[in-house]
Enzyme design. Structure first.
Site, short mmCIF file in Angstrom:
data_model
loop_
_atom_site.label_atom_id
_atom_site.label_comp_id
_atom_site.label_asym_id
_atom_site.label_seq_id
_atom_site.Cartn_x
_atom_site.Cartn_y
_atom_site.Cartn_z
N LYS A 91 0.81 -1.22 0.00
CA LYS A 91 0.00 0.00 0.00
C LYS A 91 0.85 1.27 0.00
CE LYS A 91 -4.16 -2.00 0.30
NZ LYS A 91 -5.20 -1.87 -0.72
N GLU A 113 -9.71 6.09 2.88
CA GLU A 113 -10.51 5.01 3.46
C GLU A 113 -9.56 3.85 3.73
OE1 GLU A 113 -9.93 5.26 0.26
OE2 GLU A 113 -9.29 3.19 -0.08
N SER A 378 1.47 -9.75 -0.66
CA SER A 378 1.18 -8.31 -0.64
C SER A 378 1.50 -7.65 0.70
CB SER A 378 -0.28 -8.07 -1.01
OG SER A 378 -1.12 -8.84 -0.18
C1 LIG Z 1 -1.72 -6.87 2.66
C2 LIG Z 1 -2.87 -6.56 1.78
N1 LIG Z 1 -3.03 -7.23 0.64
C3 LIG Z 1 -4.05 -7.00 -0.19
C4 LIG Z 1 -5.03 -6.06 0.11
C5 LIG Z 1 -6.17 -5.90 -0.82
O1 LIG Z 1 -6.17 -4.72 -1.53
P1 LIG Z 1 -5.82 -4.72 -3.09
O2 LIG Z 1 -6.72 -5.68 -3.76
O3 LIG Z 1 -6.07 -3.32 -3.48
O4 LIG Z 1 -4.40 -5.09 -3.21
C6 LIG Z 1 -4.91 -5.32 1.28
C7 LIG Z 1 -5.91 -4.29 1.62
O5 LIG Z 1 -6.02 -3.76 2.67
C8 LIG Z 1 -3.80 -5.58 2.14
O6 LIG Z 1 -3.66 -4.90 3.29
#
Ligand SMILES: Cc1ncc(COP(=O)(O)O)c(C=O)c1O
Lengths: 399, 255
Positions: A91, A113, A378
């Site tokens: 993020k 948000e 992620s």
């Molecule tokens: C670690 C992590 N992965 C994935 C996501 C999902 O968001 P996005 O689909 O935008 O990657 C989030 C959202 O808060 C997150 O904190």
């Protein structure tokens, strides 16, 4: 950069996207649309952005060969380590990019948000860095299940405002942020995923595309080949996924795989499997796939992971899925939990619950022993420790 | 058939009172009663809000009334039945206010046709962009003799106001301040300056809304426009006094 999957000048990917906003937001949206490309393509912007990614975010993040996981699935698995970013997830890439846009637009206050709190923390972090006041809207339900991130945001000086309407999760936090922007048009809305009205999905996609840019270079250095056979990412709104896919979209040999939160199961009535259960409509100013009733009321989603608990999906993903470019794998709460423990025990990496969905997709896919598969991790699991501890205590995981 | 709203604007040029309420609130079957009470009380125009799960342009009062209506079992099918029922007796122009996703799921063509058939005179869909309306739906609305109202706000440029003035076939909804519904009450000097600035740009009828709640704000608004719209304040009254409070509330607003 993708040629086939570029956004059109009015903000569409095929049938999806656009800017379906009330007149109250027209001027703000217009201002962003008219300026964002010029700003982010300028050399001095890119220099500042790249420097912060390196010196502050800690990029490039590693591409880790997961030897034991590879053995388990009898293929070659590399993990893209977005969990190693400062603040613990991908993020921050987007938050850094957008705060630099906000500064160039002369904005004096930032709103955001958040679902899991990762985007809220990333935004609060860049606001501290840039000395700008910050307000983060977060669903009351998410505030309860992601307390460590609430505390972090507060320590960083942000004001966390509870969203009390609807399901009191990410969708409602987004509604509240948009309403705030209507009433405070001088603020900058720093959106956290590849969702919402044009130009947000494209802008967020560009900032996150650093992920696949790095994967290409790292893979080449390690294997001699720039492209893998598959890339897997979890998709909430779709920002880590667009980042991981971006520079591979035009390579037809690369399988693009989206892991969606199936909650208690696709047919349970408690899931966030947007592309499977969704139909075309408008959510948060964007034409896309969303979960809704036949009367067009948006359905309240469910996922164990606050970051995937969203009834829509970014417009690029809707397009990739509709055109068959991307495959979708539904992953239940339980499967995600199990995958989190598996990665932890095999590789010594505690992933975020969101990322665990991408890891769990491996169980439902088949790869050749010679295939190279990228899984985008992620984020890290610190924020999910309560959930993990509970699963350990009540024995509700197979690991 | 003549559009009742067009007829209203031909005959009346001042002190037009438009009341917004949410269909299916407080009780699922109150819609018809509220319309008939409003007509009896001498309201000129009635805006029926379609309850929605995610009303982005609305403040807490309207949101909550929509949530209650949905819990009460509100559906679009029922809404059109209620409009048909109301139309058996009422001659007041009726407009529907909803969000574009609701129309899309129903089918926009089918929705527009159903509006015309059941006796609706116009629509307000705040998140249907004017450019999309002009390109895809203008003709459809014309065929069905249904008007479409656009919003203008303190941030709408002069040029855009003129464009919207040309495009609307009903009235322009003058949003009194940068806000969601129900946010403020009272009218400031800054707002007055805005009303005066836009007046010469607009030839369509103008109704001022957001923050209008009582005789004082209604009267002030009416000195800068053909009329005004009351929403949140009316819903607050309904939740306190119920349908029985309508006559005296409207009387107090008219003064
Ligand atoms: C670690 C992590 N992965 C994935 C996501 C999902 O968001 P996005 O689909 O935008 O990657 C989030 C959202 O808060 C997150 O904190």
């Amino acid at each position: 950069m993708s040629k086939k999957y570029q956004v059109s000048s009015d903000g569409y990917y095929g049938d999806f996207g656009g800017a379906w906003v009330p007149e109250m937001l027209y001027k703000n949206v217009e201002e962003l649309q008219a300026n964002y490309l010029q700003i982010i393509e300028s050399r001095e912007f890119q220099e500042e952005f790249r420097t912060l990614l390196e010196e502050y975010c800690g990029r490039p993040t590693p591409l880790t060969y997961a030897a034991r996981l590879s053995k388990e699935y009898n293929t070659h698995i590399f993990l893209k380590r977005e969990d190693c970013n400062h603040t613990g997830s991908h993020k921050l890439n987007n938050a850094i990019g957008q705060i630099l846009v906000a500064k160039r637009l002369g904005k004096k206050r930032i709103i955001a948000e958040t679902g899991a709190g990762q985007h809220g923390v990333a935004t609060a972090t860049v606001c501290a860095l840039m000395n700008l006041p910050c307000i983060v809207y977060m669903g009351e339900v998410d505030i309860a299940r992601q307390q460590p991130n609430v505390k972090r945001m507060e320590m960083l000086g942000a004001e966390v405002r509870p969203a009390l309407s609807g399901s009191r999760t990410l969708k409602d936090a987004t509604n509240e942020a948009i309403r705030h922007w209507i009433a405070n048009p001088d603020d900058y809305y720093l959106i956290g995923s590849a969702i919402g009205f044009h130009p947000y999905p494209d802008m967020v996609g560009r900032f996150q595309s650093i992920i696949s840019e790095e994967i290409r270079a790292q893979l080449k250095a390690k294997t001699g080949k720039e492209t893998p056979d598959a890339v897997i990412a979890c998709v909430g709104g779709g920002s880590n996924a667009v980042g991981a896919f971006y520079h591979f979209l035009d390579d037809d040999s690369v399988r693009i795989i989206e892991a969606e939160a199936a909650g208690l199961g696709i047919d349970s009535g408690k899931s966030a499997a947007t592309s499977i259960l969704g139909t075309e409509g408008i959510i948060h100013g964007c034409r896309t796939l969303l979960m809704q009733t036949e009367d067009g009321q948006i359905v309240e989603p469910h996922s164990i992971s606050a970051g995937l608990d969203y009834p829509g999906i970014g417009p690029l993903h809707a397009h990739l899925i509709k055109t068959g470019r991307a495959e979708v794998v539904p992953v239940t709460d339980q499967q995600a939990l199990d995958a989190a423990f598996k990665l932890t025990r095999l590789e010594g990496i505690i992933p975020a619950l969101e990322s665990s969905h991408a890891l769990a997709a491996l169980d439902q896919l088949t790869f050749k022993p010679t295939d190279v598969v990228i899984v985008n991790v992620s984020g890290r699991g610190d924020k999910d420790m309560d959930t993990y501890m509970k699963a350990m205590k009540d024995g509700s995981t197979t690991h | 058939m003549n559009n009742r709203m067009t007829a209203l604007f031909e005959n009346k040029h001042e002190n037009i009172l438009n009341i917004y309420f949410t269909a299916g609130y407080p009780n699922i079957n109150d819609t018809v009663t509220i319309i008939s009470e409003l007509e009896k009380a001498g309201v000129d125009l009635i805006e029926v809000g379609i309850p929605y799960s995610d009303p982005l342009a609305d403040g807490p009062t309207i949101q909550e009334s929509g949530t209650v209506a949905l819990k009460n079992g509100f559906t679009l099918k029922l809404l059109f039945e209620q409009i048909r029922e109301a139309r058996k007796t009422t001659t007041v122009p009726l407009i529907l206010m909803g969000y574009v996703n609701q129309l899309m799921q129903y089918g926009i063509e089918k929705f527009v046709k159903e509006c015309a058939d059941s006796g609706v005179d116009g629509l307000i869909i705040p998140d249907l962009p004017p450019a999309v309306f002009e390109r895809d739906y203008k003709e459809l609305f014309a065929i069905h003799n249904l008007s479409f109202t656009f919003l203008v706000t303190p941030n709408t440029s002069d040029e855009r106001i003129k464009m919207l003035d040309n495009l609307t076939t009903g009235f322009l909804y003058v949003v009194s301040s940068a806000s969601i519904t129900g946010a403020k009450s009272g009218i400031s000097d800054e707002q007055v300056a805005y009303f005066e600035r836009i007046k010469p740009l607009i030839s369509s009828p103008k109704l001022i809304g957001f923050g209008i709640s009582d005789n004082e704000t209604f009267t002030t608004a009416c000195s800068y426009a053909e009329g005004a719209i009351i929403g949140s304040a009316f819903i607050k009254m309904l939740s306190k006094d119920g349908v029985g409070g309508i006559a005296s509330y409207i009387k107090s607003v008219r003064g």
